[in-house]
Design a protein around this motif. Sequence first.
Motif, PDB file in Angstrom:
ATOM      1  N   ALA A 171       0.816  -1.210   0.000  1.00  0.00           N
ATOM      2  CA  ALA A 171       0.000   0.000   0.000  1.00  0.00           C
ATOM      3  C   ALA A 171       0.855   1.266   0.000  1.00  0.00           C
ATOM      4  O   ALA A 171       0.473   2.290  -0.555  1.00  0.00           O
ATOM      5  CB  ALA A 171      -0.927  -0.007   1.214  1.00  0.00           C
ATOM      6  N   ASN A 172       2.025   1.188   0.642  1.00  0.00           N
ATOM      7  CA  ASN A 172       2.933   2.345   0.720  1.00  0.00           C
ATOM      8  C   ASN A 172       2.213   3.580   1.256  1.00  0.00           C
ATOM      9  O   ASN A 172       2.273   4.669   0.673  1.00  0.00           O
ATOM     10  CB  ASN A 172       3.548   2.646  -0.651  1.00  0.00           C
ATOM     11  N   ASN A 173       1.548   3.412   2.379  1.00  0.00           N
ATOM     12  CA  ASN A 173       0.804   4.519   2.973  1.00  0.00           C
ATOM     13  C   ASN A 173       1.724   5.576   3.561  1.00  0.00           C
ATOM     14  O   ASN A 173       2.873   5.302   3.905  1.00  0.00           O
ATOM     15  CB  ASN A 173      -0.113   4.001   4.080  1.00  0.00           C
ATOM     16  N   ASP A 174       1.184   6.780   3.688  1.00  0.00           N
ATOM     17  CA  ASP A 174       1.902   7.880   4.323  1.00  0.00           C
ATOM     18  C   ASP A 174       0.914   8.615   5.218  1.00  0.00           C
ATOM     19  O   ASP A 174       0.076   9.382   4.745  1.00  0.00           O
ATOM     20  CB  ASP A 174       2.477   8.825   3.258  1.00  0.00           C
ATOM     21  N   GLU A 225      -5.924   2.952   8.021  1.00  0.00           N
ATOM     22  CA  GLU A 225      -4.749   2.755   8.881  1.00  0.00           C
ATOM     23  C   GLU A 225      -4.680   3.842   9.949  1.00  0.00           C
ATOM     24  O   GLU A 225      -4.367   3.564  11.112  1.00  0.00           O
ATOM     25  CB  GLU A 225      -3.463   2.760   8.057  1.00  0.00           C
ATOM     26  N   TYR A 226      -4.973   5.073   9.565  1.00  0.00           N
ATOM     27  CA  TYR A 226      -4.988   6.159  10.550  1.00  0.00           C
ATOM     28  C   TYR A 226      -6.003   5.884  11.655  1.00  0.00           C
ATOM     29  O   TYR A 226      -5.717   6.033  12.843  1.00  0.00           O
ATOM     30  CB  TYR A 226      -5.310   7.499   9.868  1.00  0.00           C
ATOM     31  N   VAL A 227      -7.227   5.474  11.287  1.00  0.00           N
ATOM     32  CA  VAL A 227      -8.291   5.255  12.266  1.00  0.00           C
ATOM     33  C   VAL A 227      -7.908   4.146  13.248  1.00  0.00           C
ATOM     34  O   VAL A 227      -8.267   4.194  14.427  1.00  0.00           O
ATOM     35  CB  VAL A 227      -9.619   4.915  11.556  1.00  0.00           C
ATOM     36  N   GLY A 228      -7.144   3.156  12.783  1.00  0.00           N
ATOM     37  CA  GLY A 228      -6.739   2.061  13.661  1.00  0.00           C
ATOM     38  C   GLY A 228      -5.853   2.506  14.801  1.00  0.00           C
ATOM     39  O   GLY A 228      -5.807   1.854  15.861  1.00  0.00           O
TER      40      GLY A 228
END
Length: 249
Positions: A33-36, A209-212
Motif C-alpha cells: 500500500a505504501n501509505n503515508d 490505517e490512521y483510524v486504527g
Amino acid sequence: MMKKLIIGLFALSVNLLSNMVMAAGPSVPLMEANNDLTDQPSLQRGAKLFMNYCLGCHQMQYQRYERTFRDIGIPTEVGLEQLIFDGSKVGSHITNAITKDDAAKWFGAAPPDLTLIARVKSPDYIYTYLKSFYKDESRPFGVNNIVFPSVGMPHVLQELQGLPTPITKEVEEHGHTVTKVIATETDGTGELSVDEYDQAARDLTNFLEYVGEPSRLESEALGIKVIGFLIILFILAFMLKKEYWRDVH
C-alpha cells in the motif's frame, strides 16, 4: 500488581489473536500500500470515500467525527456539511442506522466494524482486497474477490473502478488440477482510470490505517523527544561521573 498483570495478559491475548487472524488469511501475495500517514490530502480523500461508499454498512464505532476532522485537517464546518449525512453531531461516533439483524439477513453476516481493521488485517491486505474484486455471476452480488473468496459484499467501488474480469490459471493443489483466479483486468467502464483507482484505493487504505491508531504520529514524535532527552541525560550523567571520579585513586 494484579491490575498490571491483568493488563499485560490482555495485551498478550490481543496480540496473539491478531497473529492468529493473520496466519489464517489466504495465501495470496499482497500488494504494498505504501501509505503515508503524514499525507493529509490523502487522508481527507480516504475519509470522503469511506463516508460515501462504506459507512452505509460498515461502522467505526470507536472513532469520533470531531477527532477525525481535527487530526486530518478538515475544518469542522466543512466536515459537518460534506461528510456527515445523517444529522449526527460532530462529537458523535461514526456509526450508521443498519441493525445487525437486518445486515445479517441482507448479507448473510453483519458487516464488521472497521475501526481496527488495518491493525488486524494490515494495510497491504486492505489495499490488495480493494483491487481484487472481479466479475462472478455465480455470487449473489455478481462479484468475487481473490483475497477473500466467496465474499459476501458487493463491490462498492464498482462505479469508480468498473467491473474487472478474472484472469485464470490452472494450478496443482493436493494432487488435482484446479482453475484459480490469479489476477483481474479492468473493463474500462469505471469513472476512474487504472492509476486513479489505485490512488483511491491507497487513500481509503491510508484512512483506515490512521483510524486504527489515531495517536500514532503523536506517539512517534513523543518517542523521539524522549529518546533525545535520555541521550542528553546520559551524556550529562557520564560527564558528571568523570568529574566526580577524577581525583579518586
